[in-house]
Motif scaffolding. Structure first.
Motif, short mmCIF file in Angstrom:
data_model
loop_
_atom_site.label_atom_id
_atom_site.label_comp_id
_atom_site.label_asym_id
_atom_site.label_seq_id
_atom_site.Cartn_x
_atom_site.Cartn_y
_atom_site.Cartn_z
N GLN A 156 0.83 -1.21 0.00
CA GLN A 156 0.00 0.00 0.00
C GLN A 156 0.86 1.26 0.00
OE1 GLN A 156 -1.90 1.33 3.76
NE2 GLN A 156 -1.63 -0.80 4.38
N THR A 157 2.13 1.13 0.35
CA THR A 157 3.03 2.28 0.26
C THR A 157 3.05 2.85 -1.14
OG1 THR A 157 4.43 1.41 2.04
CG2 THR A 157 5.44 3.01 0.57
N LEU A 158 2.87 1.99 -2.15
CA LEU A 158 2.84 2.45 -3.53
C LEU A 158 1.74 3.49 -3.74
CD1 LEU A 158 3.73 2.25 -6.50
CD2 LEU A 158 2.13 0.35 -6.75
N VAL A 159 0.56 3.26 -3.14
CA VAL A 159 -0.55 4.19 -3.28
C VAL A 159 -0.16 5.56 -2.76
CG1 VAL A 159 -2.91 4.71 -2.54
CG2 VAL A 159 -2.27 2.36 -3.10
N TRP A 160 0.47 5.58 -1.57
CA TRP A 160 0.83 6.85 -0.93
C TRP A 160 1.98 7.54 -1.67
CZ3 TRP A 160 -2.66 8.64 2.21
CH2 TRP A 160 -3.50 7.76 2.89
N ILE A 161 2.92 6.76 -2.20
CA ILE A 161 4.03 7.36 -2.94
C ILE A 161 3.52 7.99 -4.23
CG2 ILE A 161 6.06 6.80 -4.33
CD1 ILE A 161 7.04 5.04 -2.12
N VAL A 162 2.69 7.26 -4.97
CA VAL A 162 2.17 7.80 -6.23
C VAL A 162 1.32 9.03 -5.97
CG1 VAL A 162 0.65 7.32 -8.20
CG2 VAL A 162 2.30 5.59 -7.44
N ARG A 163 0.54 9.00 -4.91
CA ARG A 163 -0.27 10.17 -4.57
C ARG A 163 0.63 11.36 -4.21
NH1 ARG A 163 -3.03 13.45 -1.24
NH2 ARG A 163 -5.22 13.75 -1.73
N GLY A 164 1.67 11.08 -3.41
CA GLY A 164 2.60 12.14 -3.04
C GLY A 164 3.31 12.73 -4.24
N LEU A 165 3.73 11.85 -5.17
CA LEU A 165 4.42 12.33 -6.37
C LEU A 165 3.49 13.17 -7.24
CD1 LEU A 165 6.51 9.17 -7.36
CD2 LEU A 165 7.31 11.25 -6.21
N GLU A 310 11.77 -2.22 -6.02
CA GLU A 310 11.45 -3.21 -7.05
C GLU A 310 10.12 -3.91 -6.78
OE1 GLU A 310 14.58 -4.93 -4.19
OE2 GLU A 310 14.24 -3.06 -5.30
N ASP A 311 9.71 -3.99 -5.51
CA ASP A 311 8.42 -4.60 -5.18
C ASP A 311 7.25 -3.71 -5.59
OD1 ASP A 311 9.76 -6.69 -4.12
OD2 ASP A 311 9.23 -6.33 -2.02
N MET A 312 7.50 -2.41 -5.72
CA MET A 312 6.43 -1.47 -6.03
C MET A 312 6.28 -1.21 -7.52
SD MET A 312 6.65 1.38 -3.01
CE MET A 312 8.40 1.76 -3.11
N LYS A 313 7.26 -1.65 -8.33
CA LYS A 313 7.22 -1.36 -9.77
C LYS A 313 7.05 0.14 -10.01
CE LYS A 313 7.20 -5.84 -10.65
NZ LYS A 313 8.37 -6.53 -11.19
N LEU A 314 7.79 0.94 -9.25
CA LEU A 314 7.59 2.39 -9.26
C LEU A 314 7.91 3.02 -10.61
CD1 LEU A 314 6.76 4.77 -7.48
CD2 LEU A 314 9.16 5.00 -6.81
N HIS A 315 8.83 2.38 -11.36
CA HIS A 315 9.23 2.97 -12.64
C HIS A 315 8.04 3.13 -13.60
CE1 HIS A 315 9.44 -1.43 -13.13
NE2 HIS A 315 9.07 -1.20 -14.38
N GLU A 316 6.98 2.32 -13.40
CA GLU A 316 5.81 2.42 -14.27
C GLU A 316 5.07 3.74 -14.08
OE1 GLU A 316 3.20 -0.89 -13.88
OE2 GLU A 316 4.83 -2.38 -13.92
N TYR A 317 5.26 4.38 -12.92
CA TYR A 317 4.47 5.56 -12.57
C TYR A 317 5.26 6.86 -12.64
CZ TYR A 317 1.89 1.58 -10.92
OH TYR A 317 1.27 0.37 -10.86
N THR A 322 13.92 8.41 -14.75
CA THR A 322 14.52 7.24 -14.11
C THR A 322 14.42 7.44 -12.60
OG1 THR A 322 16.73 8.23 -14.00
CG2 THR A 322 16.15 7.04 -16.02
N LEU A 323 14.63 6.40 -11.84
CA LEU A 323 14.55 6.52 -10.39
C LEU A 323 15.62 7.46 -9.86
CD1 LEU A 323 13.74 2.83 -9.34
CD2 LEU A 323 12.20 4.78 -9.46
#
Length: 426
Positions: A156-165, A310-317, A322-323
């Motif tokens: 669920q950290t992915l949700v909060w990171i994408v929202r923050g970004l 890598e667990d969040m697949k953050l690069h897609e968002y 790049t990271l």
């Protein structure tokens, strides 16, 4: 395959022994006949169990496709079909499968269930045992099975990171994956309606409300301050203390999401005087903008890899960034923030509210000492819920449960409220 004793074995077996004892005393033909019938049932049941060994129960998983992605707090439903399975008695599945309904029709069984994920990661296989019973459930035949699931569960950290970004203007707004469109665009809009059921939300804050009446649990999930009673103006300065120490996928996910949630709440409320204390370095910083704090803590969560990127697949968002480019941009948001103290000795006494986000069972003596210093500032402690759930060994789980419970009691004795953060719930 294993043949085991069923629930009907002992009643028949002990009845047979009793009948045989009575026959030896009475020499009654009737008692002998009944005894022989019971013996026949035992033998016939065992023979039937051996016949069932020759049959293979076919197990198929429906409604979930290989490669699907889910957020850890989602509960997708599945249908498990078991065919060619005579005398089906029961089935036991992997711990993350919760059976809701079982329908039987001759040699076919349909099981409705839902998946309950404890943590993020790859869920490749559903395994379990099917039990078939003989006459009167005297013997049971246990058959093991494994079926491919191959789904990806995202933290669920992915949700909060994408929202923050997105609040920072950095998340991708162009062509996005199906997962983001389905869960991160529409799902973010639903966050204000999520409830944990533990706190009653009365209303949004209004000028004149007292800070100590803030329901922090509801506020973090709504990203707006929620008030339970009337009082003074909550807008003022905030002292935010964070401890990045965690262990286990679930525990680290809850810790990271709680830090990001509180930073986004501060941003949404427009609080411009924020003091940040980091427990691992004892560094104290002051931010004159919630945007700077949001950029700083988002970067910290990513930099420390509390939840592996890598667990969040953050690069897609964040594409086309790049990271590494993302880290550099995030660092620009908090340039110019004032470093007050590198030893943590100058915690401000001017703050209206102190919020401490920490795993309270890690180094409790240091945490209790810090809480005793901030308790006069209308302090509240936010800690990940049930940290022992990451442990497989029951002794380790009990040790963490005991440490957590003792630390919580001591904190509450200091007059400081402790909120267990469960994160988002669907």
């Amino acid at each position: 395959m294993k043949i085991k004793i069923g629930k009907g074995f002992f009643p028949i077996f002990f009845s047979s022994l009793s009948l045989f004892s009575l026959y030896l005393v009475s020499r009654s033909i009737v008692i002998l006949s009944v005894f022989l019938i019971f013996c026949f049932l035992l033998v016939a049941s065992l023979f039937q169990a051996f016949l069932l060994r020759r049959e293979k129960c076919e197990v198929n998983i429906k409604d979930v496709k290989a490669g699907e992605k889910f957020l850890v707090y989602e509960t997708p439903k599945i249908n498990i079909k078991i065919d060619k399975c005579k005398n089906f008695k029961e089935a036991i599945f992997s711990s993350f499968v919760k059976v809701e309904e079982i329908k039987k029709a001759r040699d076919k069984v349909s099981i409705s269930a839902k998946l309950l994920f404890n943590s993020s990661g790859e869920y490749d296989i559903i395994s379990g045992n099917i039990f078939q019973s003989s006459i009167f459930d005297v013997f049971r035949l246990e058959k093991s099975f494994e079926r491919e699931l191959a789904i990806k569960v995202l933290p669920q950290t992915l949700v909060w990171i994408v929202r923050g970004l997105r609040l920072l203007g950095l998340a991708s707004s162009g062509k996005t994956s199906y997962f983001e469109v389905t869960y991160l665009r529409e799902g973010i809009a639903l966050i204000p309606n999520v409830r944990s059921g533990e706190y009653i939300r009365n209303r949004f804050f209004e000028p004149g409300d007292v800070p100590k009446r803030i329901d922090w649990k509801s506020s973090m999930k709504n990203l707006r301050l929620i008030i339970r009673e009337y009082g003074e103006n909550p807008h003022g300065s905030v002292m935010l203390l964070v401890d990045y120490t965690c262990a286990g996928l679930r525990n680290c996910d809850l810790l990271a999401s709680s830090i990001l949630s509180i930073s986004q709440l501060i941003y949404e409320e427009g609080i411009n005087d924020i003091q940040l204390y980091e427990n691992d370095s004892s560094k104290v910083m002051r931010f004159d903008s919630p945007l700077k704090l949001l950029g700083y803590l988002t970067g910290k969560i990513l930099e420390k890899k509390i939840v592996p990127v890598e667990d969040m697949k953050l690069h897609e968002y964040v594409y086309p960034l790049t990271l590494q480019e993302l880290y550099e941009i995030l660092s620009r948001f908090y340039k110019g923030s004032l470093l007050i103290d590198e030893k943590g000795e100058k915690l401000s006494s001017s703050s209206d509210t102190a919020i401490f986000v920490s795993n309270i069972f890690h180094d409790p003596s240091r945490i209790l000492d810090l809480i005793s210093r901030i308790k006069r500032y209308n302090a509240v402690v936010i800690t990940p819920d049930s940290p022992w759930k990451d442990e497989v060994d029951i002794e380790d789980a009990y040790r963490i449960f005991t440490s957590y419970s003792l630390a919580k009691k001591k904190i509450e004795k200091l007059g400081v409220k402790v909120i267990s953060w469960k994160g988002l719930e669907k």
